[in-house]
Scaffold this active site. Structure first.
Site, PDB file in Angstrom:
ATOM      1  NE  ARG A 258      -4.927  -1.792   9.627  1.00  0.00           N
ATOM      2  CZ  ARG A 258      -3.863  -1.104   9.214  1.00  0.00           C
ATOM      3  NH1 ARG A 258      -3.938   0.181   9.029  1.00  0.00           N
ATOM      4  NH2 ARG A 258      -2.726  -1.715   8.980  1.00  0.00           N
TER       5      ARG A 258
ATOM      6  CE  LYS B 282      -2.477  -0.965   3.759  1.00  0.00           C
ATOM      7  NZ  LYS B 282      -2.011  -2.303   4.193  1.00  0.00           N
TER       8      LYS B 282
ATOM      9  NE  ARG C 195       6.738  -2.953   6.292  1.00  0.00           N
ATOM     10  CZ  ARG C 195       5.413  -2.848   6.172  1.00  0.00           C
ATOM     11  NH1 ARG C 195       4.896  -2.173   5.187  1.00  0.00           N
ATOM     12  NH2 ARG C 195       4.618  -3.448   7.037  1.00  0.00           N
TER      13      ARG C 195
ATOM     14  NE  ARG D 268       1.378  -5.260  11.268  1.00  0.00           N
ATOM     15  CZ  ARG D 268       2.452  -5.049  10.510  1.00  0.00           C
ATOM     16  NH1 ARG D 268       3.594  -5.672  10.768  1.00  0.00           N
ATOM     17  NH2 ARG D 268       2.396  -4.228   9.496  1.00  0.00           N
TER      18      ARG D 268
HETATM   19  P1  AMP Z   1       0.086   0.373   9.001  1.00  0.00           P
HETATM   20  O1  AMP Z   1       1.231   1.320   8.918  1.00  0.00           O
HETATM   21  O2  AMP Z   1      -1.099   0.818   8.169  1.00  0.00           O
HETATM   22  O3  AMP Z   1       0.472  -1.051   8.703  1.00  0.00           O
HETATM   23  O4  AMP Z   1      -0.427   0.401  10.505  1.00  0.00           O
HETATM   24  C1  AMP Z   1       0.381  -0.027  11.584  1.00  0.00           C
HETATM   25  C2  AMP Z   1      -0.477  -0.274  12.820  1.00  0.00           C
HETATM   26  O5  AMP Z   1      -1.131   0.948  13.201  1.00  0.00           O
HETATM   27  C3  AMP Z   1      -1.603  -1.281  12.644  1.00  0.00           C
HETATM   28  O6  AMP Z   1      -1.158  -2.613  12.819  1.00  0.00           O
HETATM   29  C4  AMP Z   1      -2.575  -0.836  13.737  1.00  0.00           C
HETATM   30  O7  AMP Z   1      -2.135  -1.263  15.013  1.00  0.00           O
HETATM   31  C5  AMP Z   1      -2.453   0.674  13.688  1.00  0.00           C
HETATM   32  N1  AMP Z   1      -3.427   1.260  12.742  1.00  0.00           N
HETATM   33  C6  AMP Z   1      -3.149   1.945  11.593  1.00  0.00           C
HETATM   34  N2  AMP Z   1      -4.281   2.333  10.976  1.00  0.00           N
HETATM   35  C7  AMP Z   1      -5.311   1.886  11.749  1.00  0.00           C
HETATM   36  C8  AMP Z   1      -6.729   1.927  11.637  1.00  0.00           C
HETATM   37  N3  AMP Z   1      -7.331   2.517  10.579  1.00  0.00           N
HETATM   38  N4  AMP Z   1      -7.461   1.355  12.637  1.00  0.00           N
HETATM   39  C9  AMP Z   1      -6.878   0.772  13.680  1.00  0.00           C
HETATM   40  N5  AMP Z   1      -5.565   0.665  13.848  1.00  0.00           N
HETATM   41  C10 AMP Z   1      -4.758   1.210  12.893  1.00  0.00           C
END
Ligand code: AMP
Length: 193
Positions: free
Chosen positions: A91, A14, A130, A147
């Site tokens: 999400r 993404k 990563r 995750r």
């Molecule tokens: P990401 O960088 O999008 O992979 O997000 C890293 C972590 O941030 C996720 O595993 C969640 O713990 C938290 N997070 C990011 N976006 C959201 C969201 N929209 N809702 C809930 N938790 C989020």
């Protein structure tokens, strides 16, 4: 205004594809993960709460996450004027519903959802790779598994949700980055017409 959601499992690319979409379409990038990591780095109250979820591979509760996004949109009226690419939000179904309401308040909507579909083995391989470069604390084998479980349970249902609304564009997210981006561009150009 042209608003896109880039959707997919953790490790689906993404962030990488968002960079290309931003360049091509001049959109403002909102990565909720990055917003939260920035709070953690600055040691804010929100950062402390976020860290307790992120380090366990769990989602931040909907109500809090929706407030964070609403606040971000209010604080960045100029940046979001031309359109936004939402990366990592929504999400959950309640977040998707809240996003529609928030955008309605700004007299706009989600125009397209780009779903990057990547094989599970490839997702794990990419996240471990990563983790070596980025030093992201949640890119370790145990948290990655958690995750992915959370993704399947809470986030994957959004695929059907947006398909039902005619907004979902499935993209094969395996393989060559240029080919993936070409497919995204073809989908978005159609959605913009
Ligand atoms: P990401 O960088 O999008 O992979 O997000 C890293 C972590 O941030 C996720 O595993 C969640 O713990 C938290 N997070 C990011 N976006 C959201 C969201 N929209 N809702 C809930 N938790 C989020």
């Amino acid at each position: 205004m042209f608003n896109i959601v880039i959707f997919g499992a953790p490790g689906s690319g993404k962030g990488t594809q968002s960079e290309r979409i931003i360049k091509e379409y001049g959109l403002h990038h909102i990565s909720t993960g990055e917003v939260l990591r920035d709070h953690i780095a600055r040691g804010t109250e929100l950062g402390k709460i976020a860290d307790s979820y992120i380090s366990k591979g769990q989602l931040i509760p909907d109500e809090l996450m929706i407030r964070v996004l609403a606040h971000y949109l209010e604080e960045h009226p100029e940046e979001i004027k031309e359109g936004v690419i939402f990366d990592g939000f929504p999400r959950t179904i309640p977040q998707a519903e809240a996003l529609s309401e928030l955008l309605e308040r700004h007299n706009t909507k989600v125009h397209a959802v780009v779903g990057l579909e990547v094989d599970e083995e490839e997702l794990v391989r990419r996240m471990i790779l990563r983790g070596k470069d980025s030093g992201r604390a949640d890119d370790n084998p145990e948290t990655i598994k958690k995750r992915l479980d959370v993704y399947h349970k809470s986030t994957a249902p959004l695929r059907d949700y947006y398909t039902g609304k005619g907004q979902y564009h499935a993209i094969d997210g395996n393989g060559d980055l240029d080919r993936i981006f070409a497919d995204i561009r073809a989908s978005l150009d159609k959605a913009r017409m």
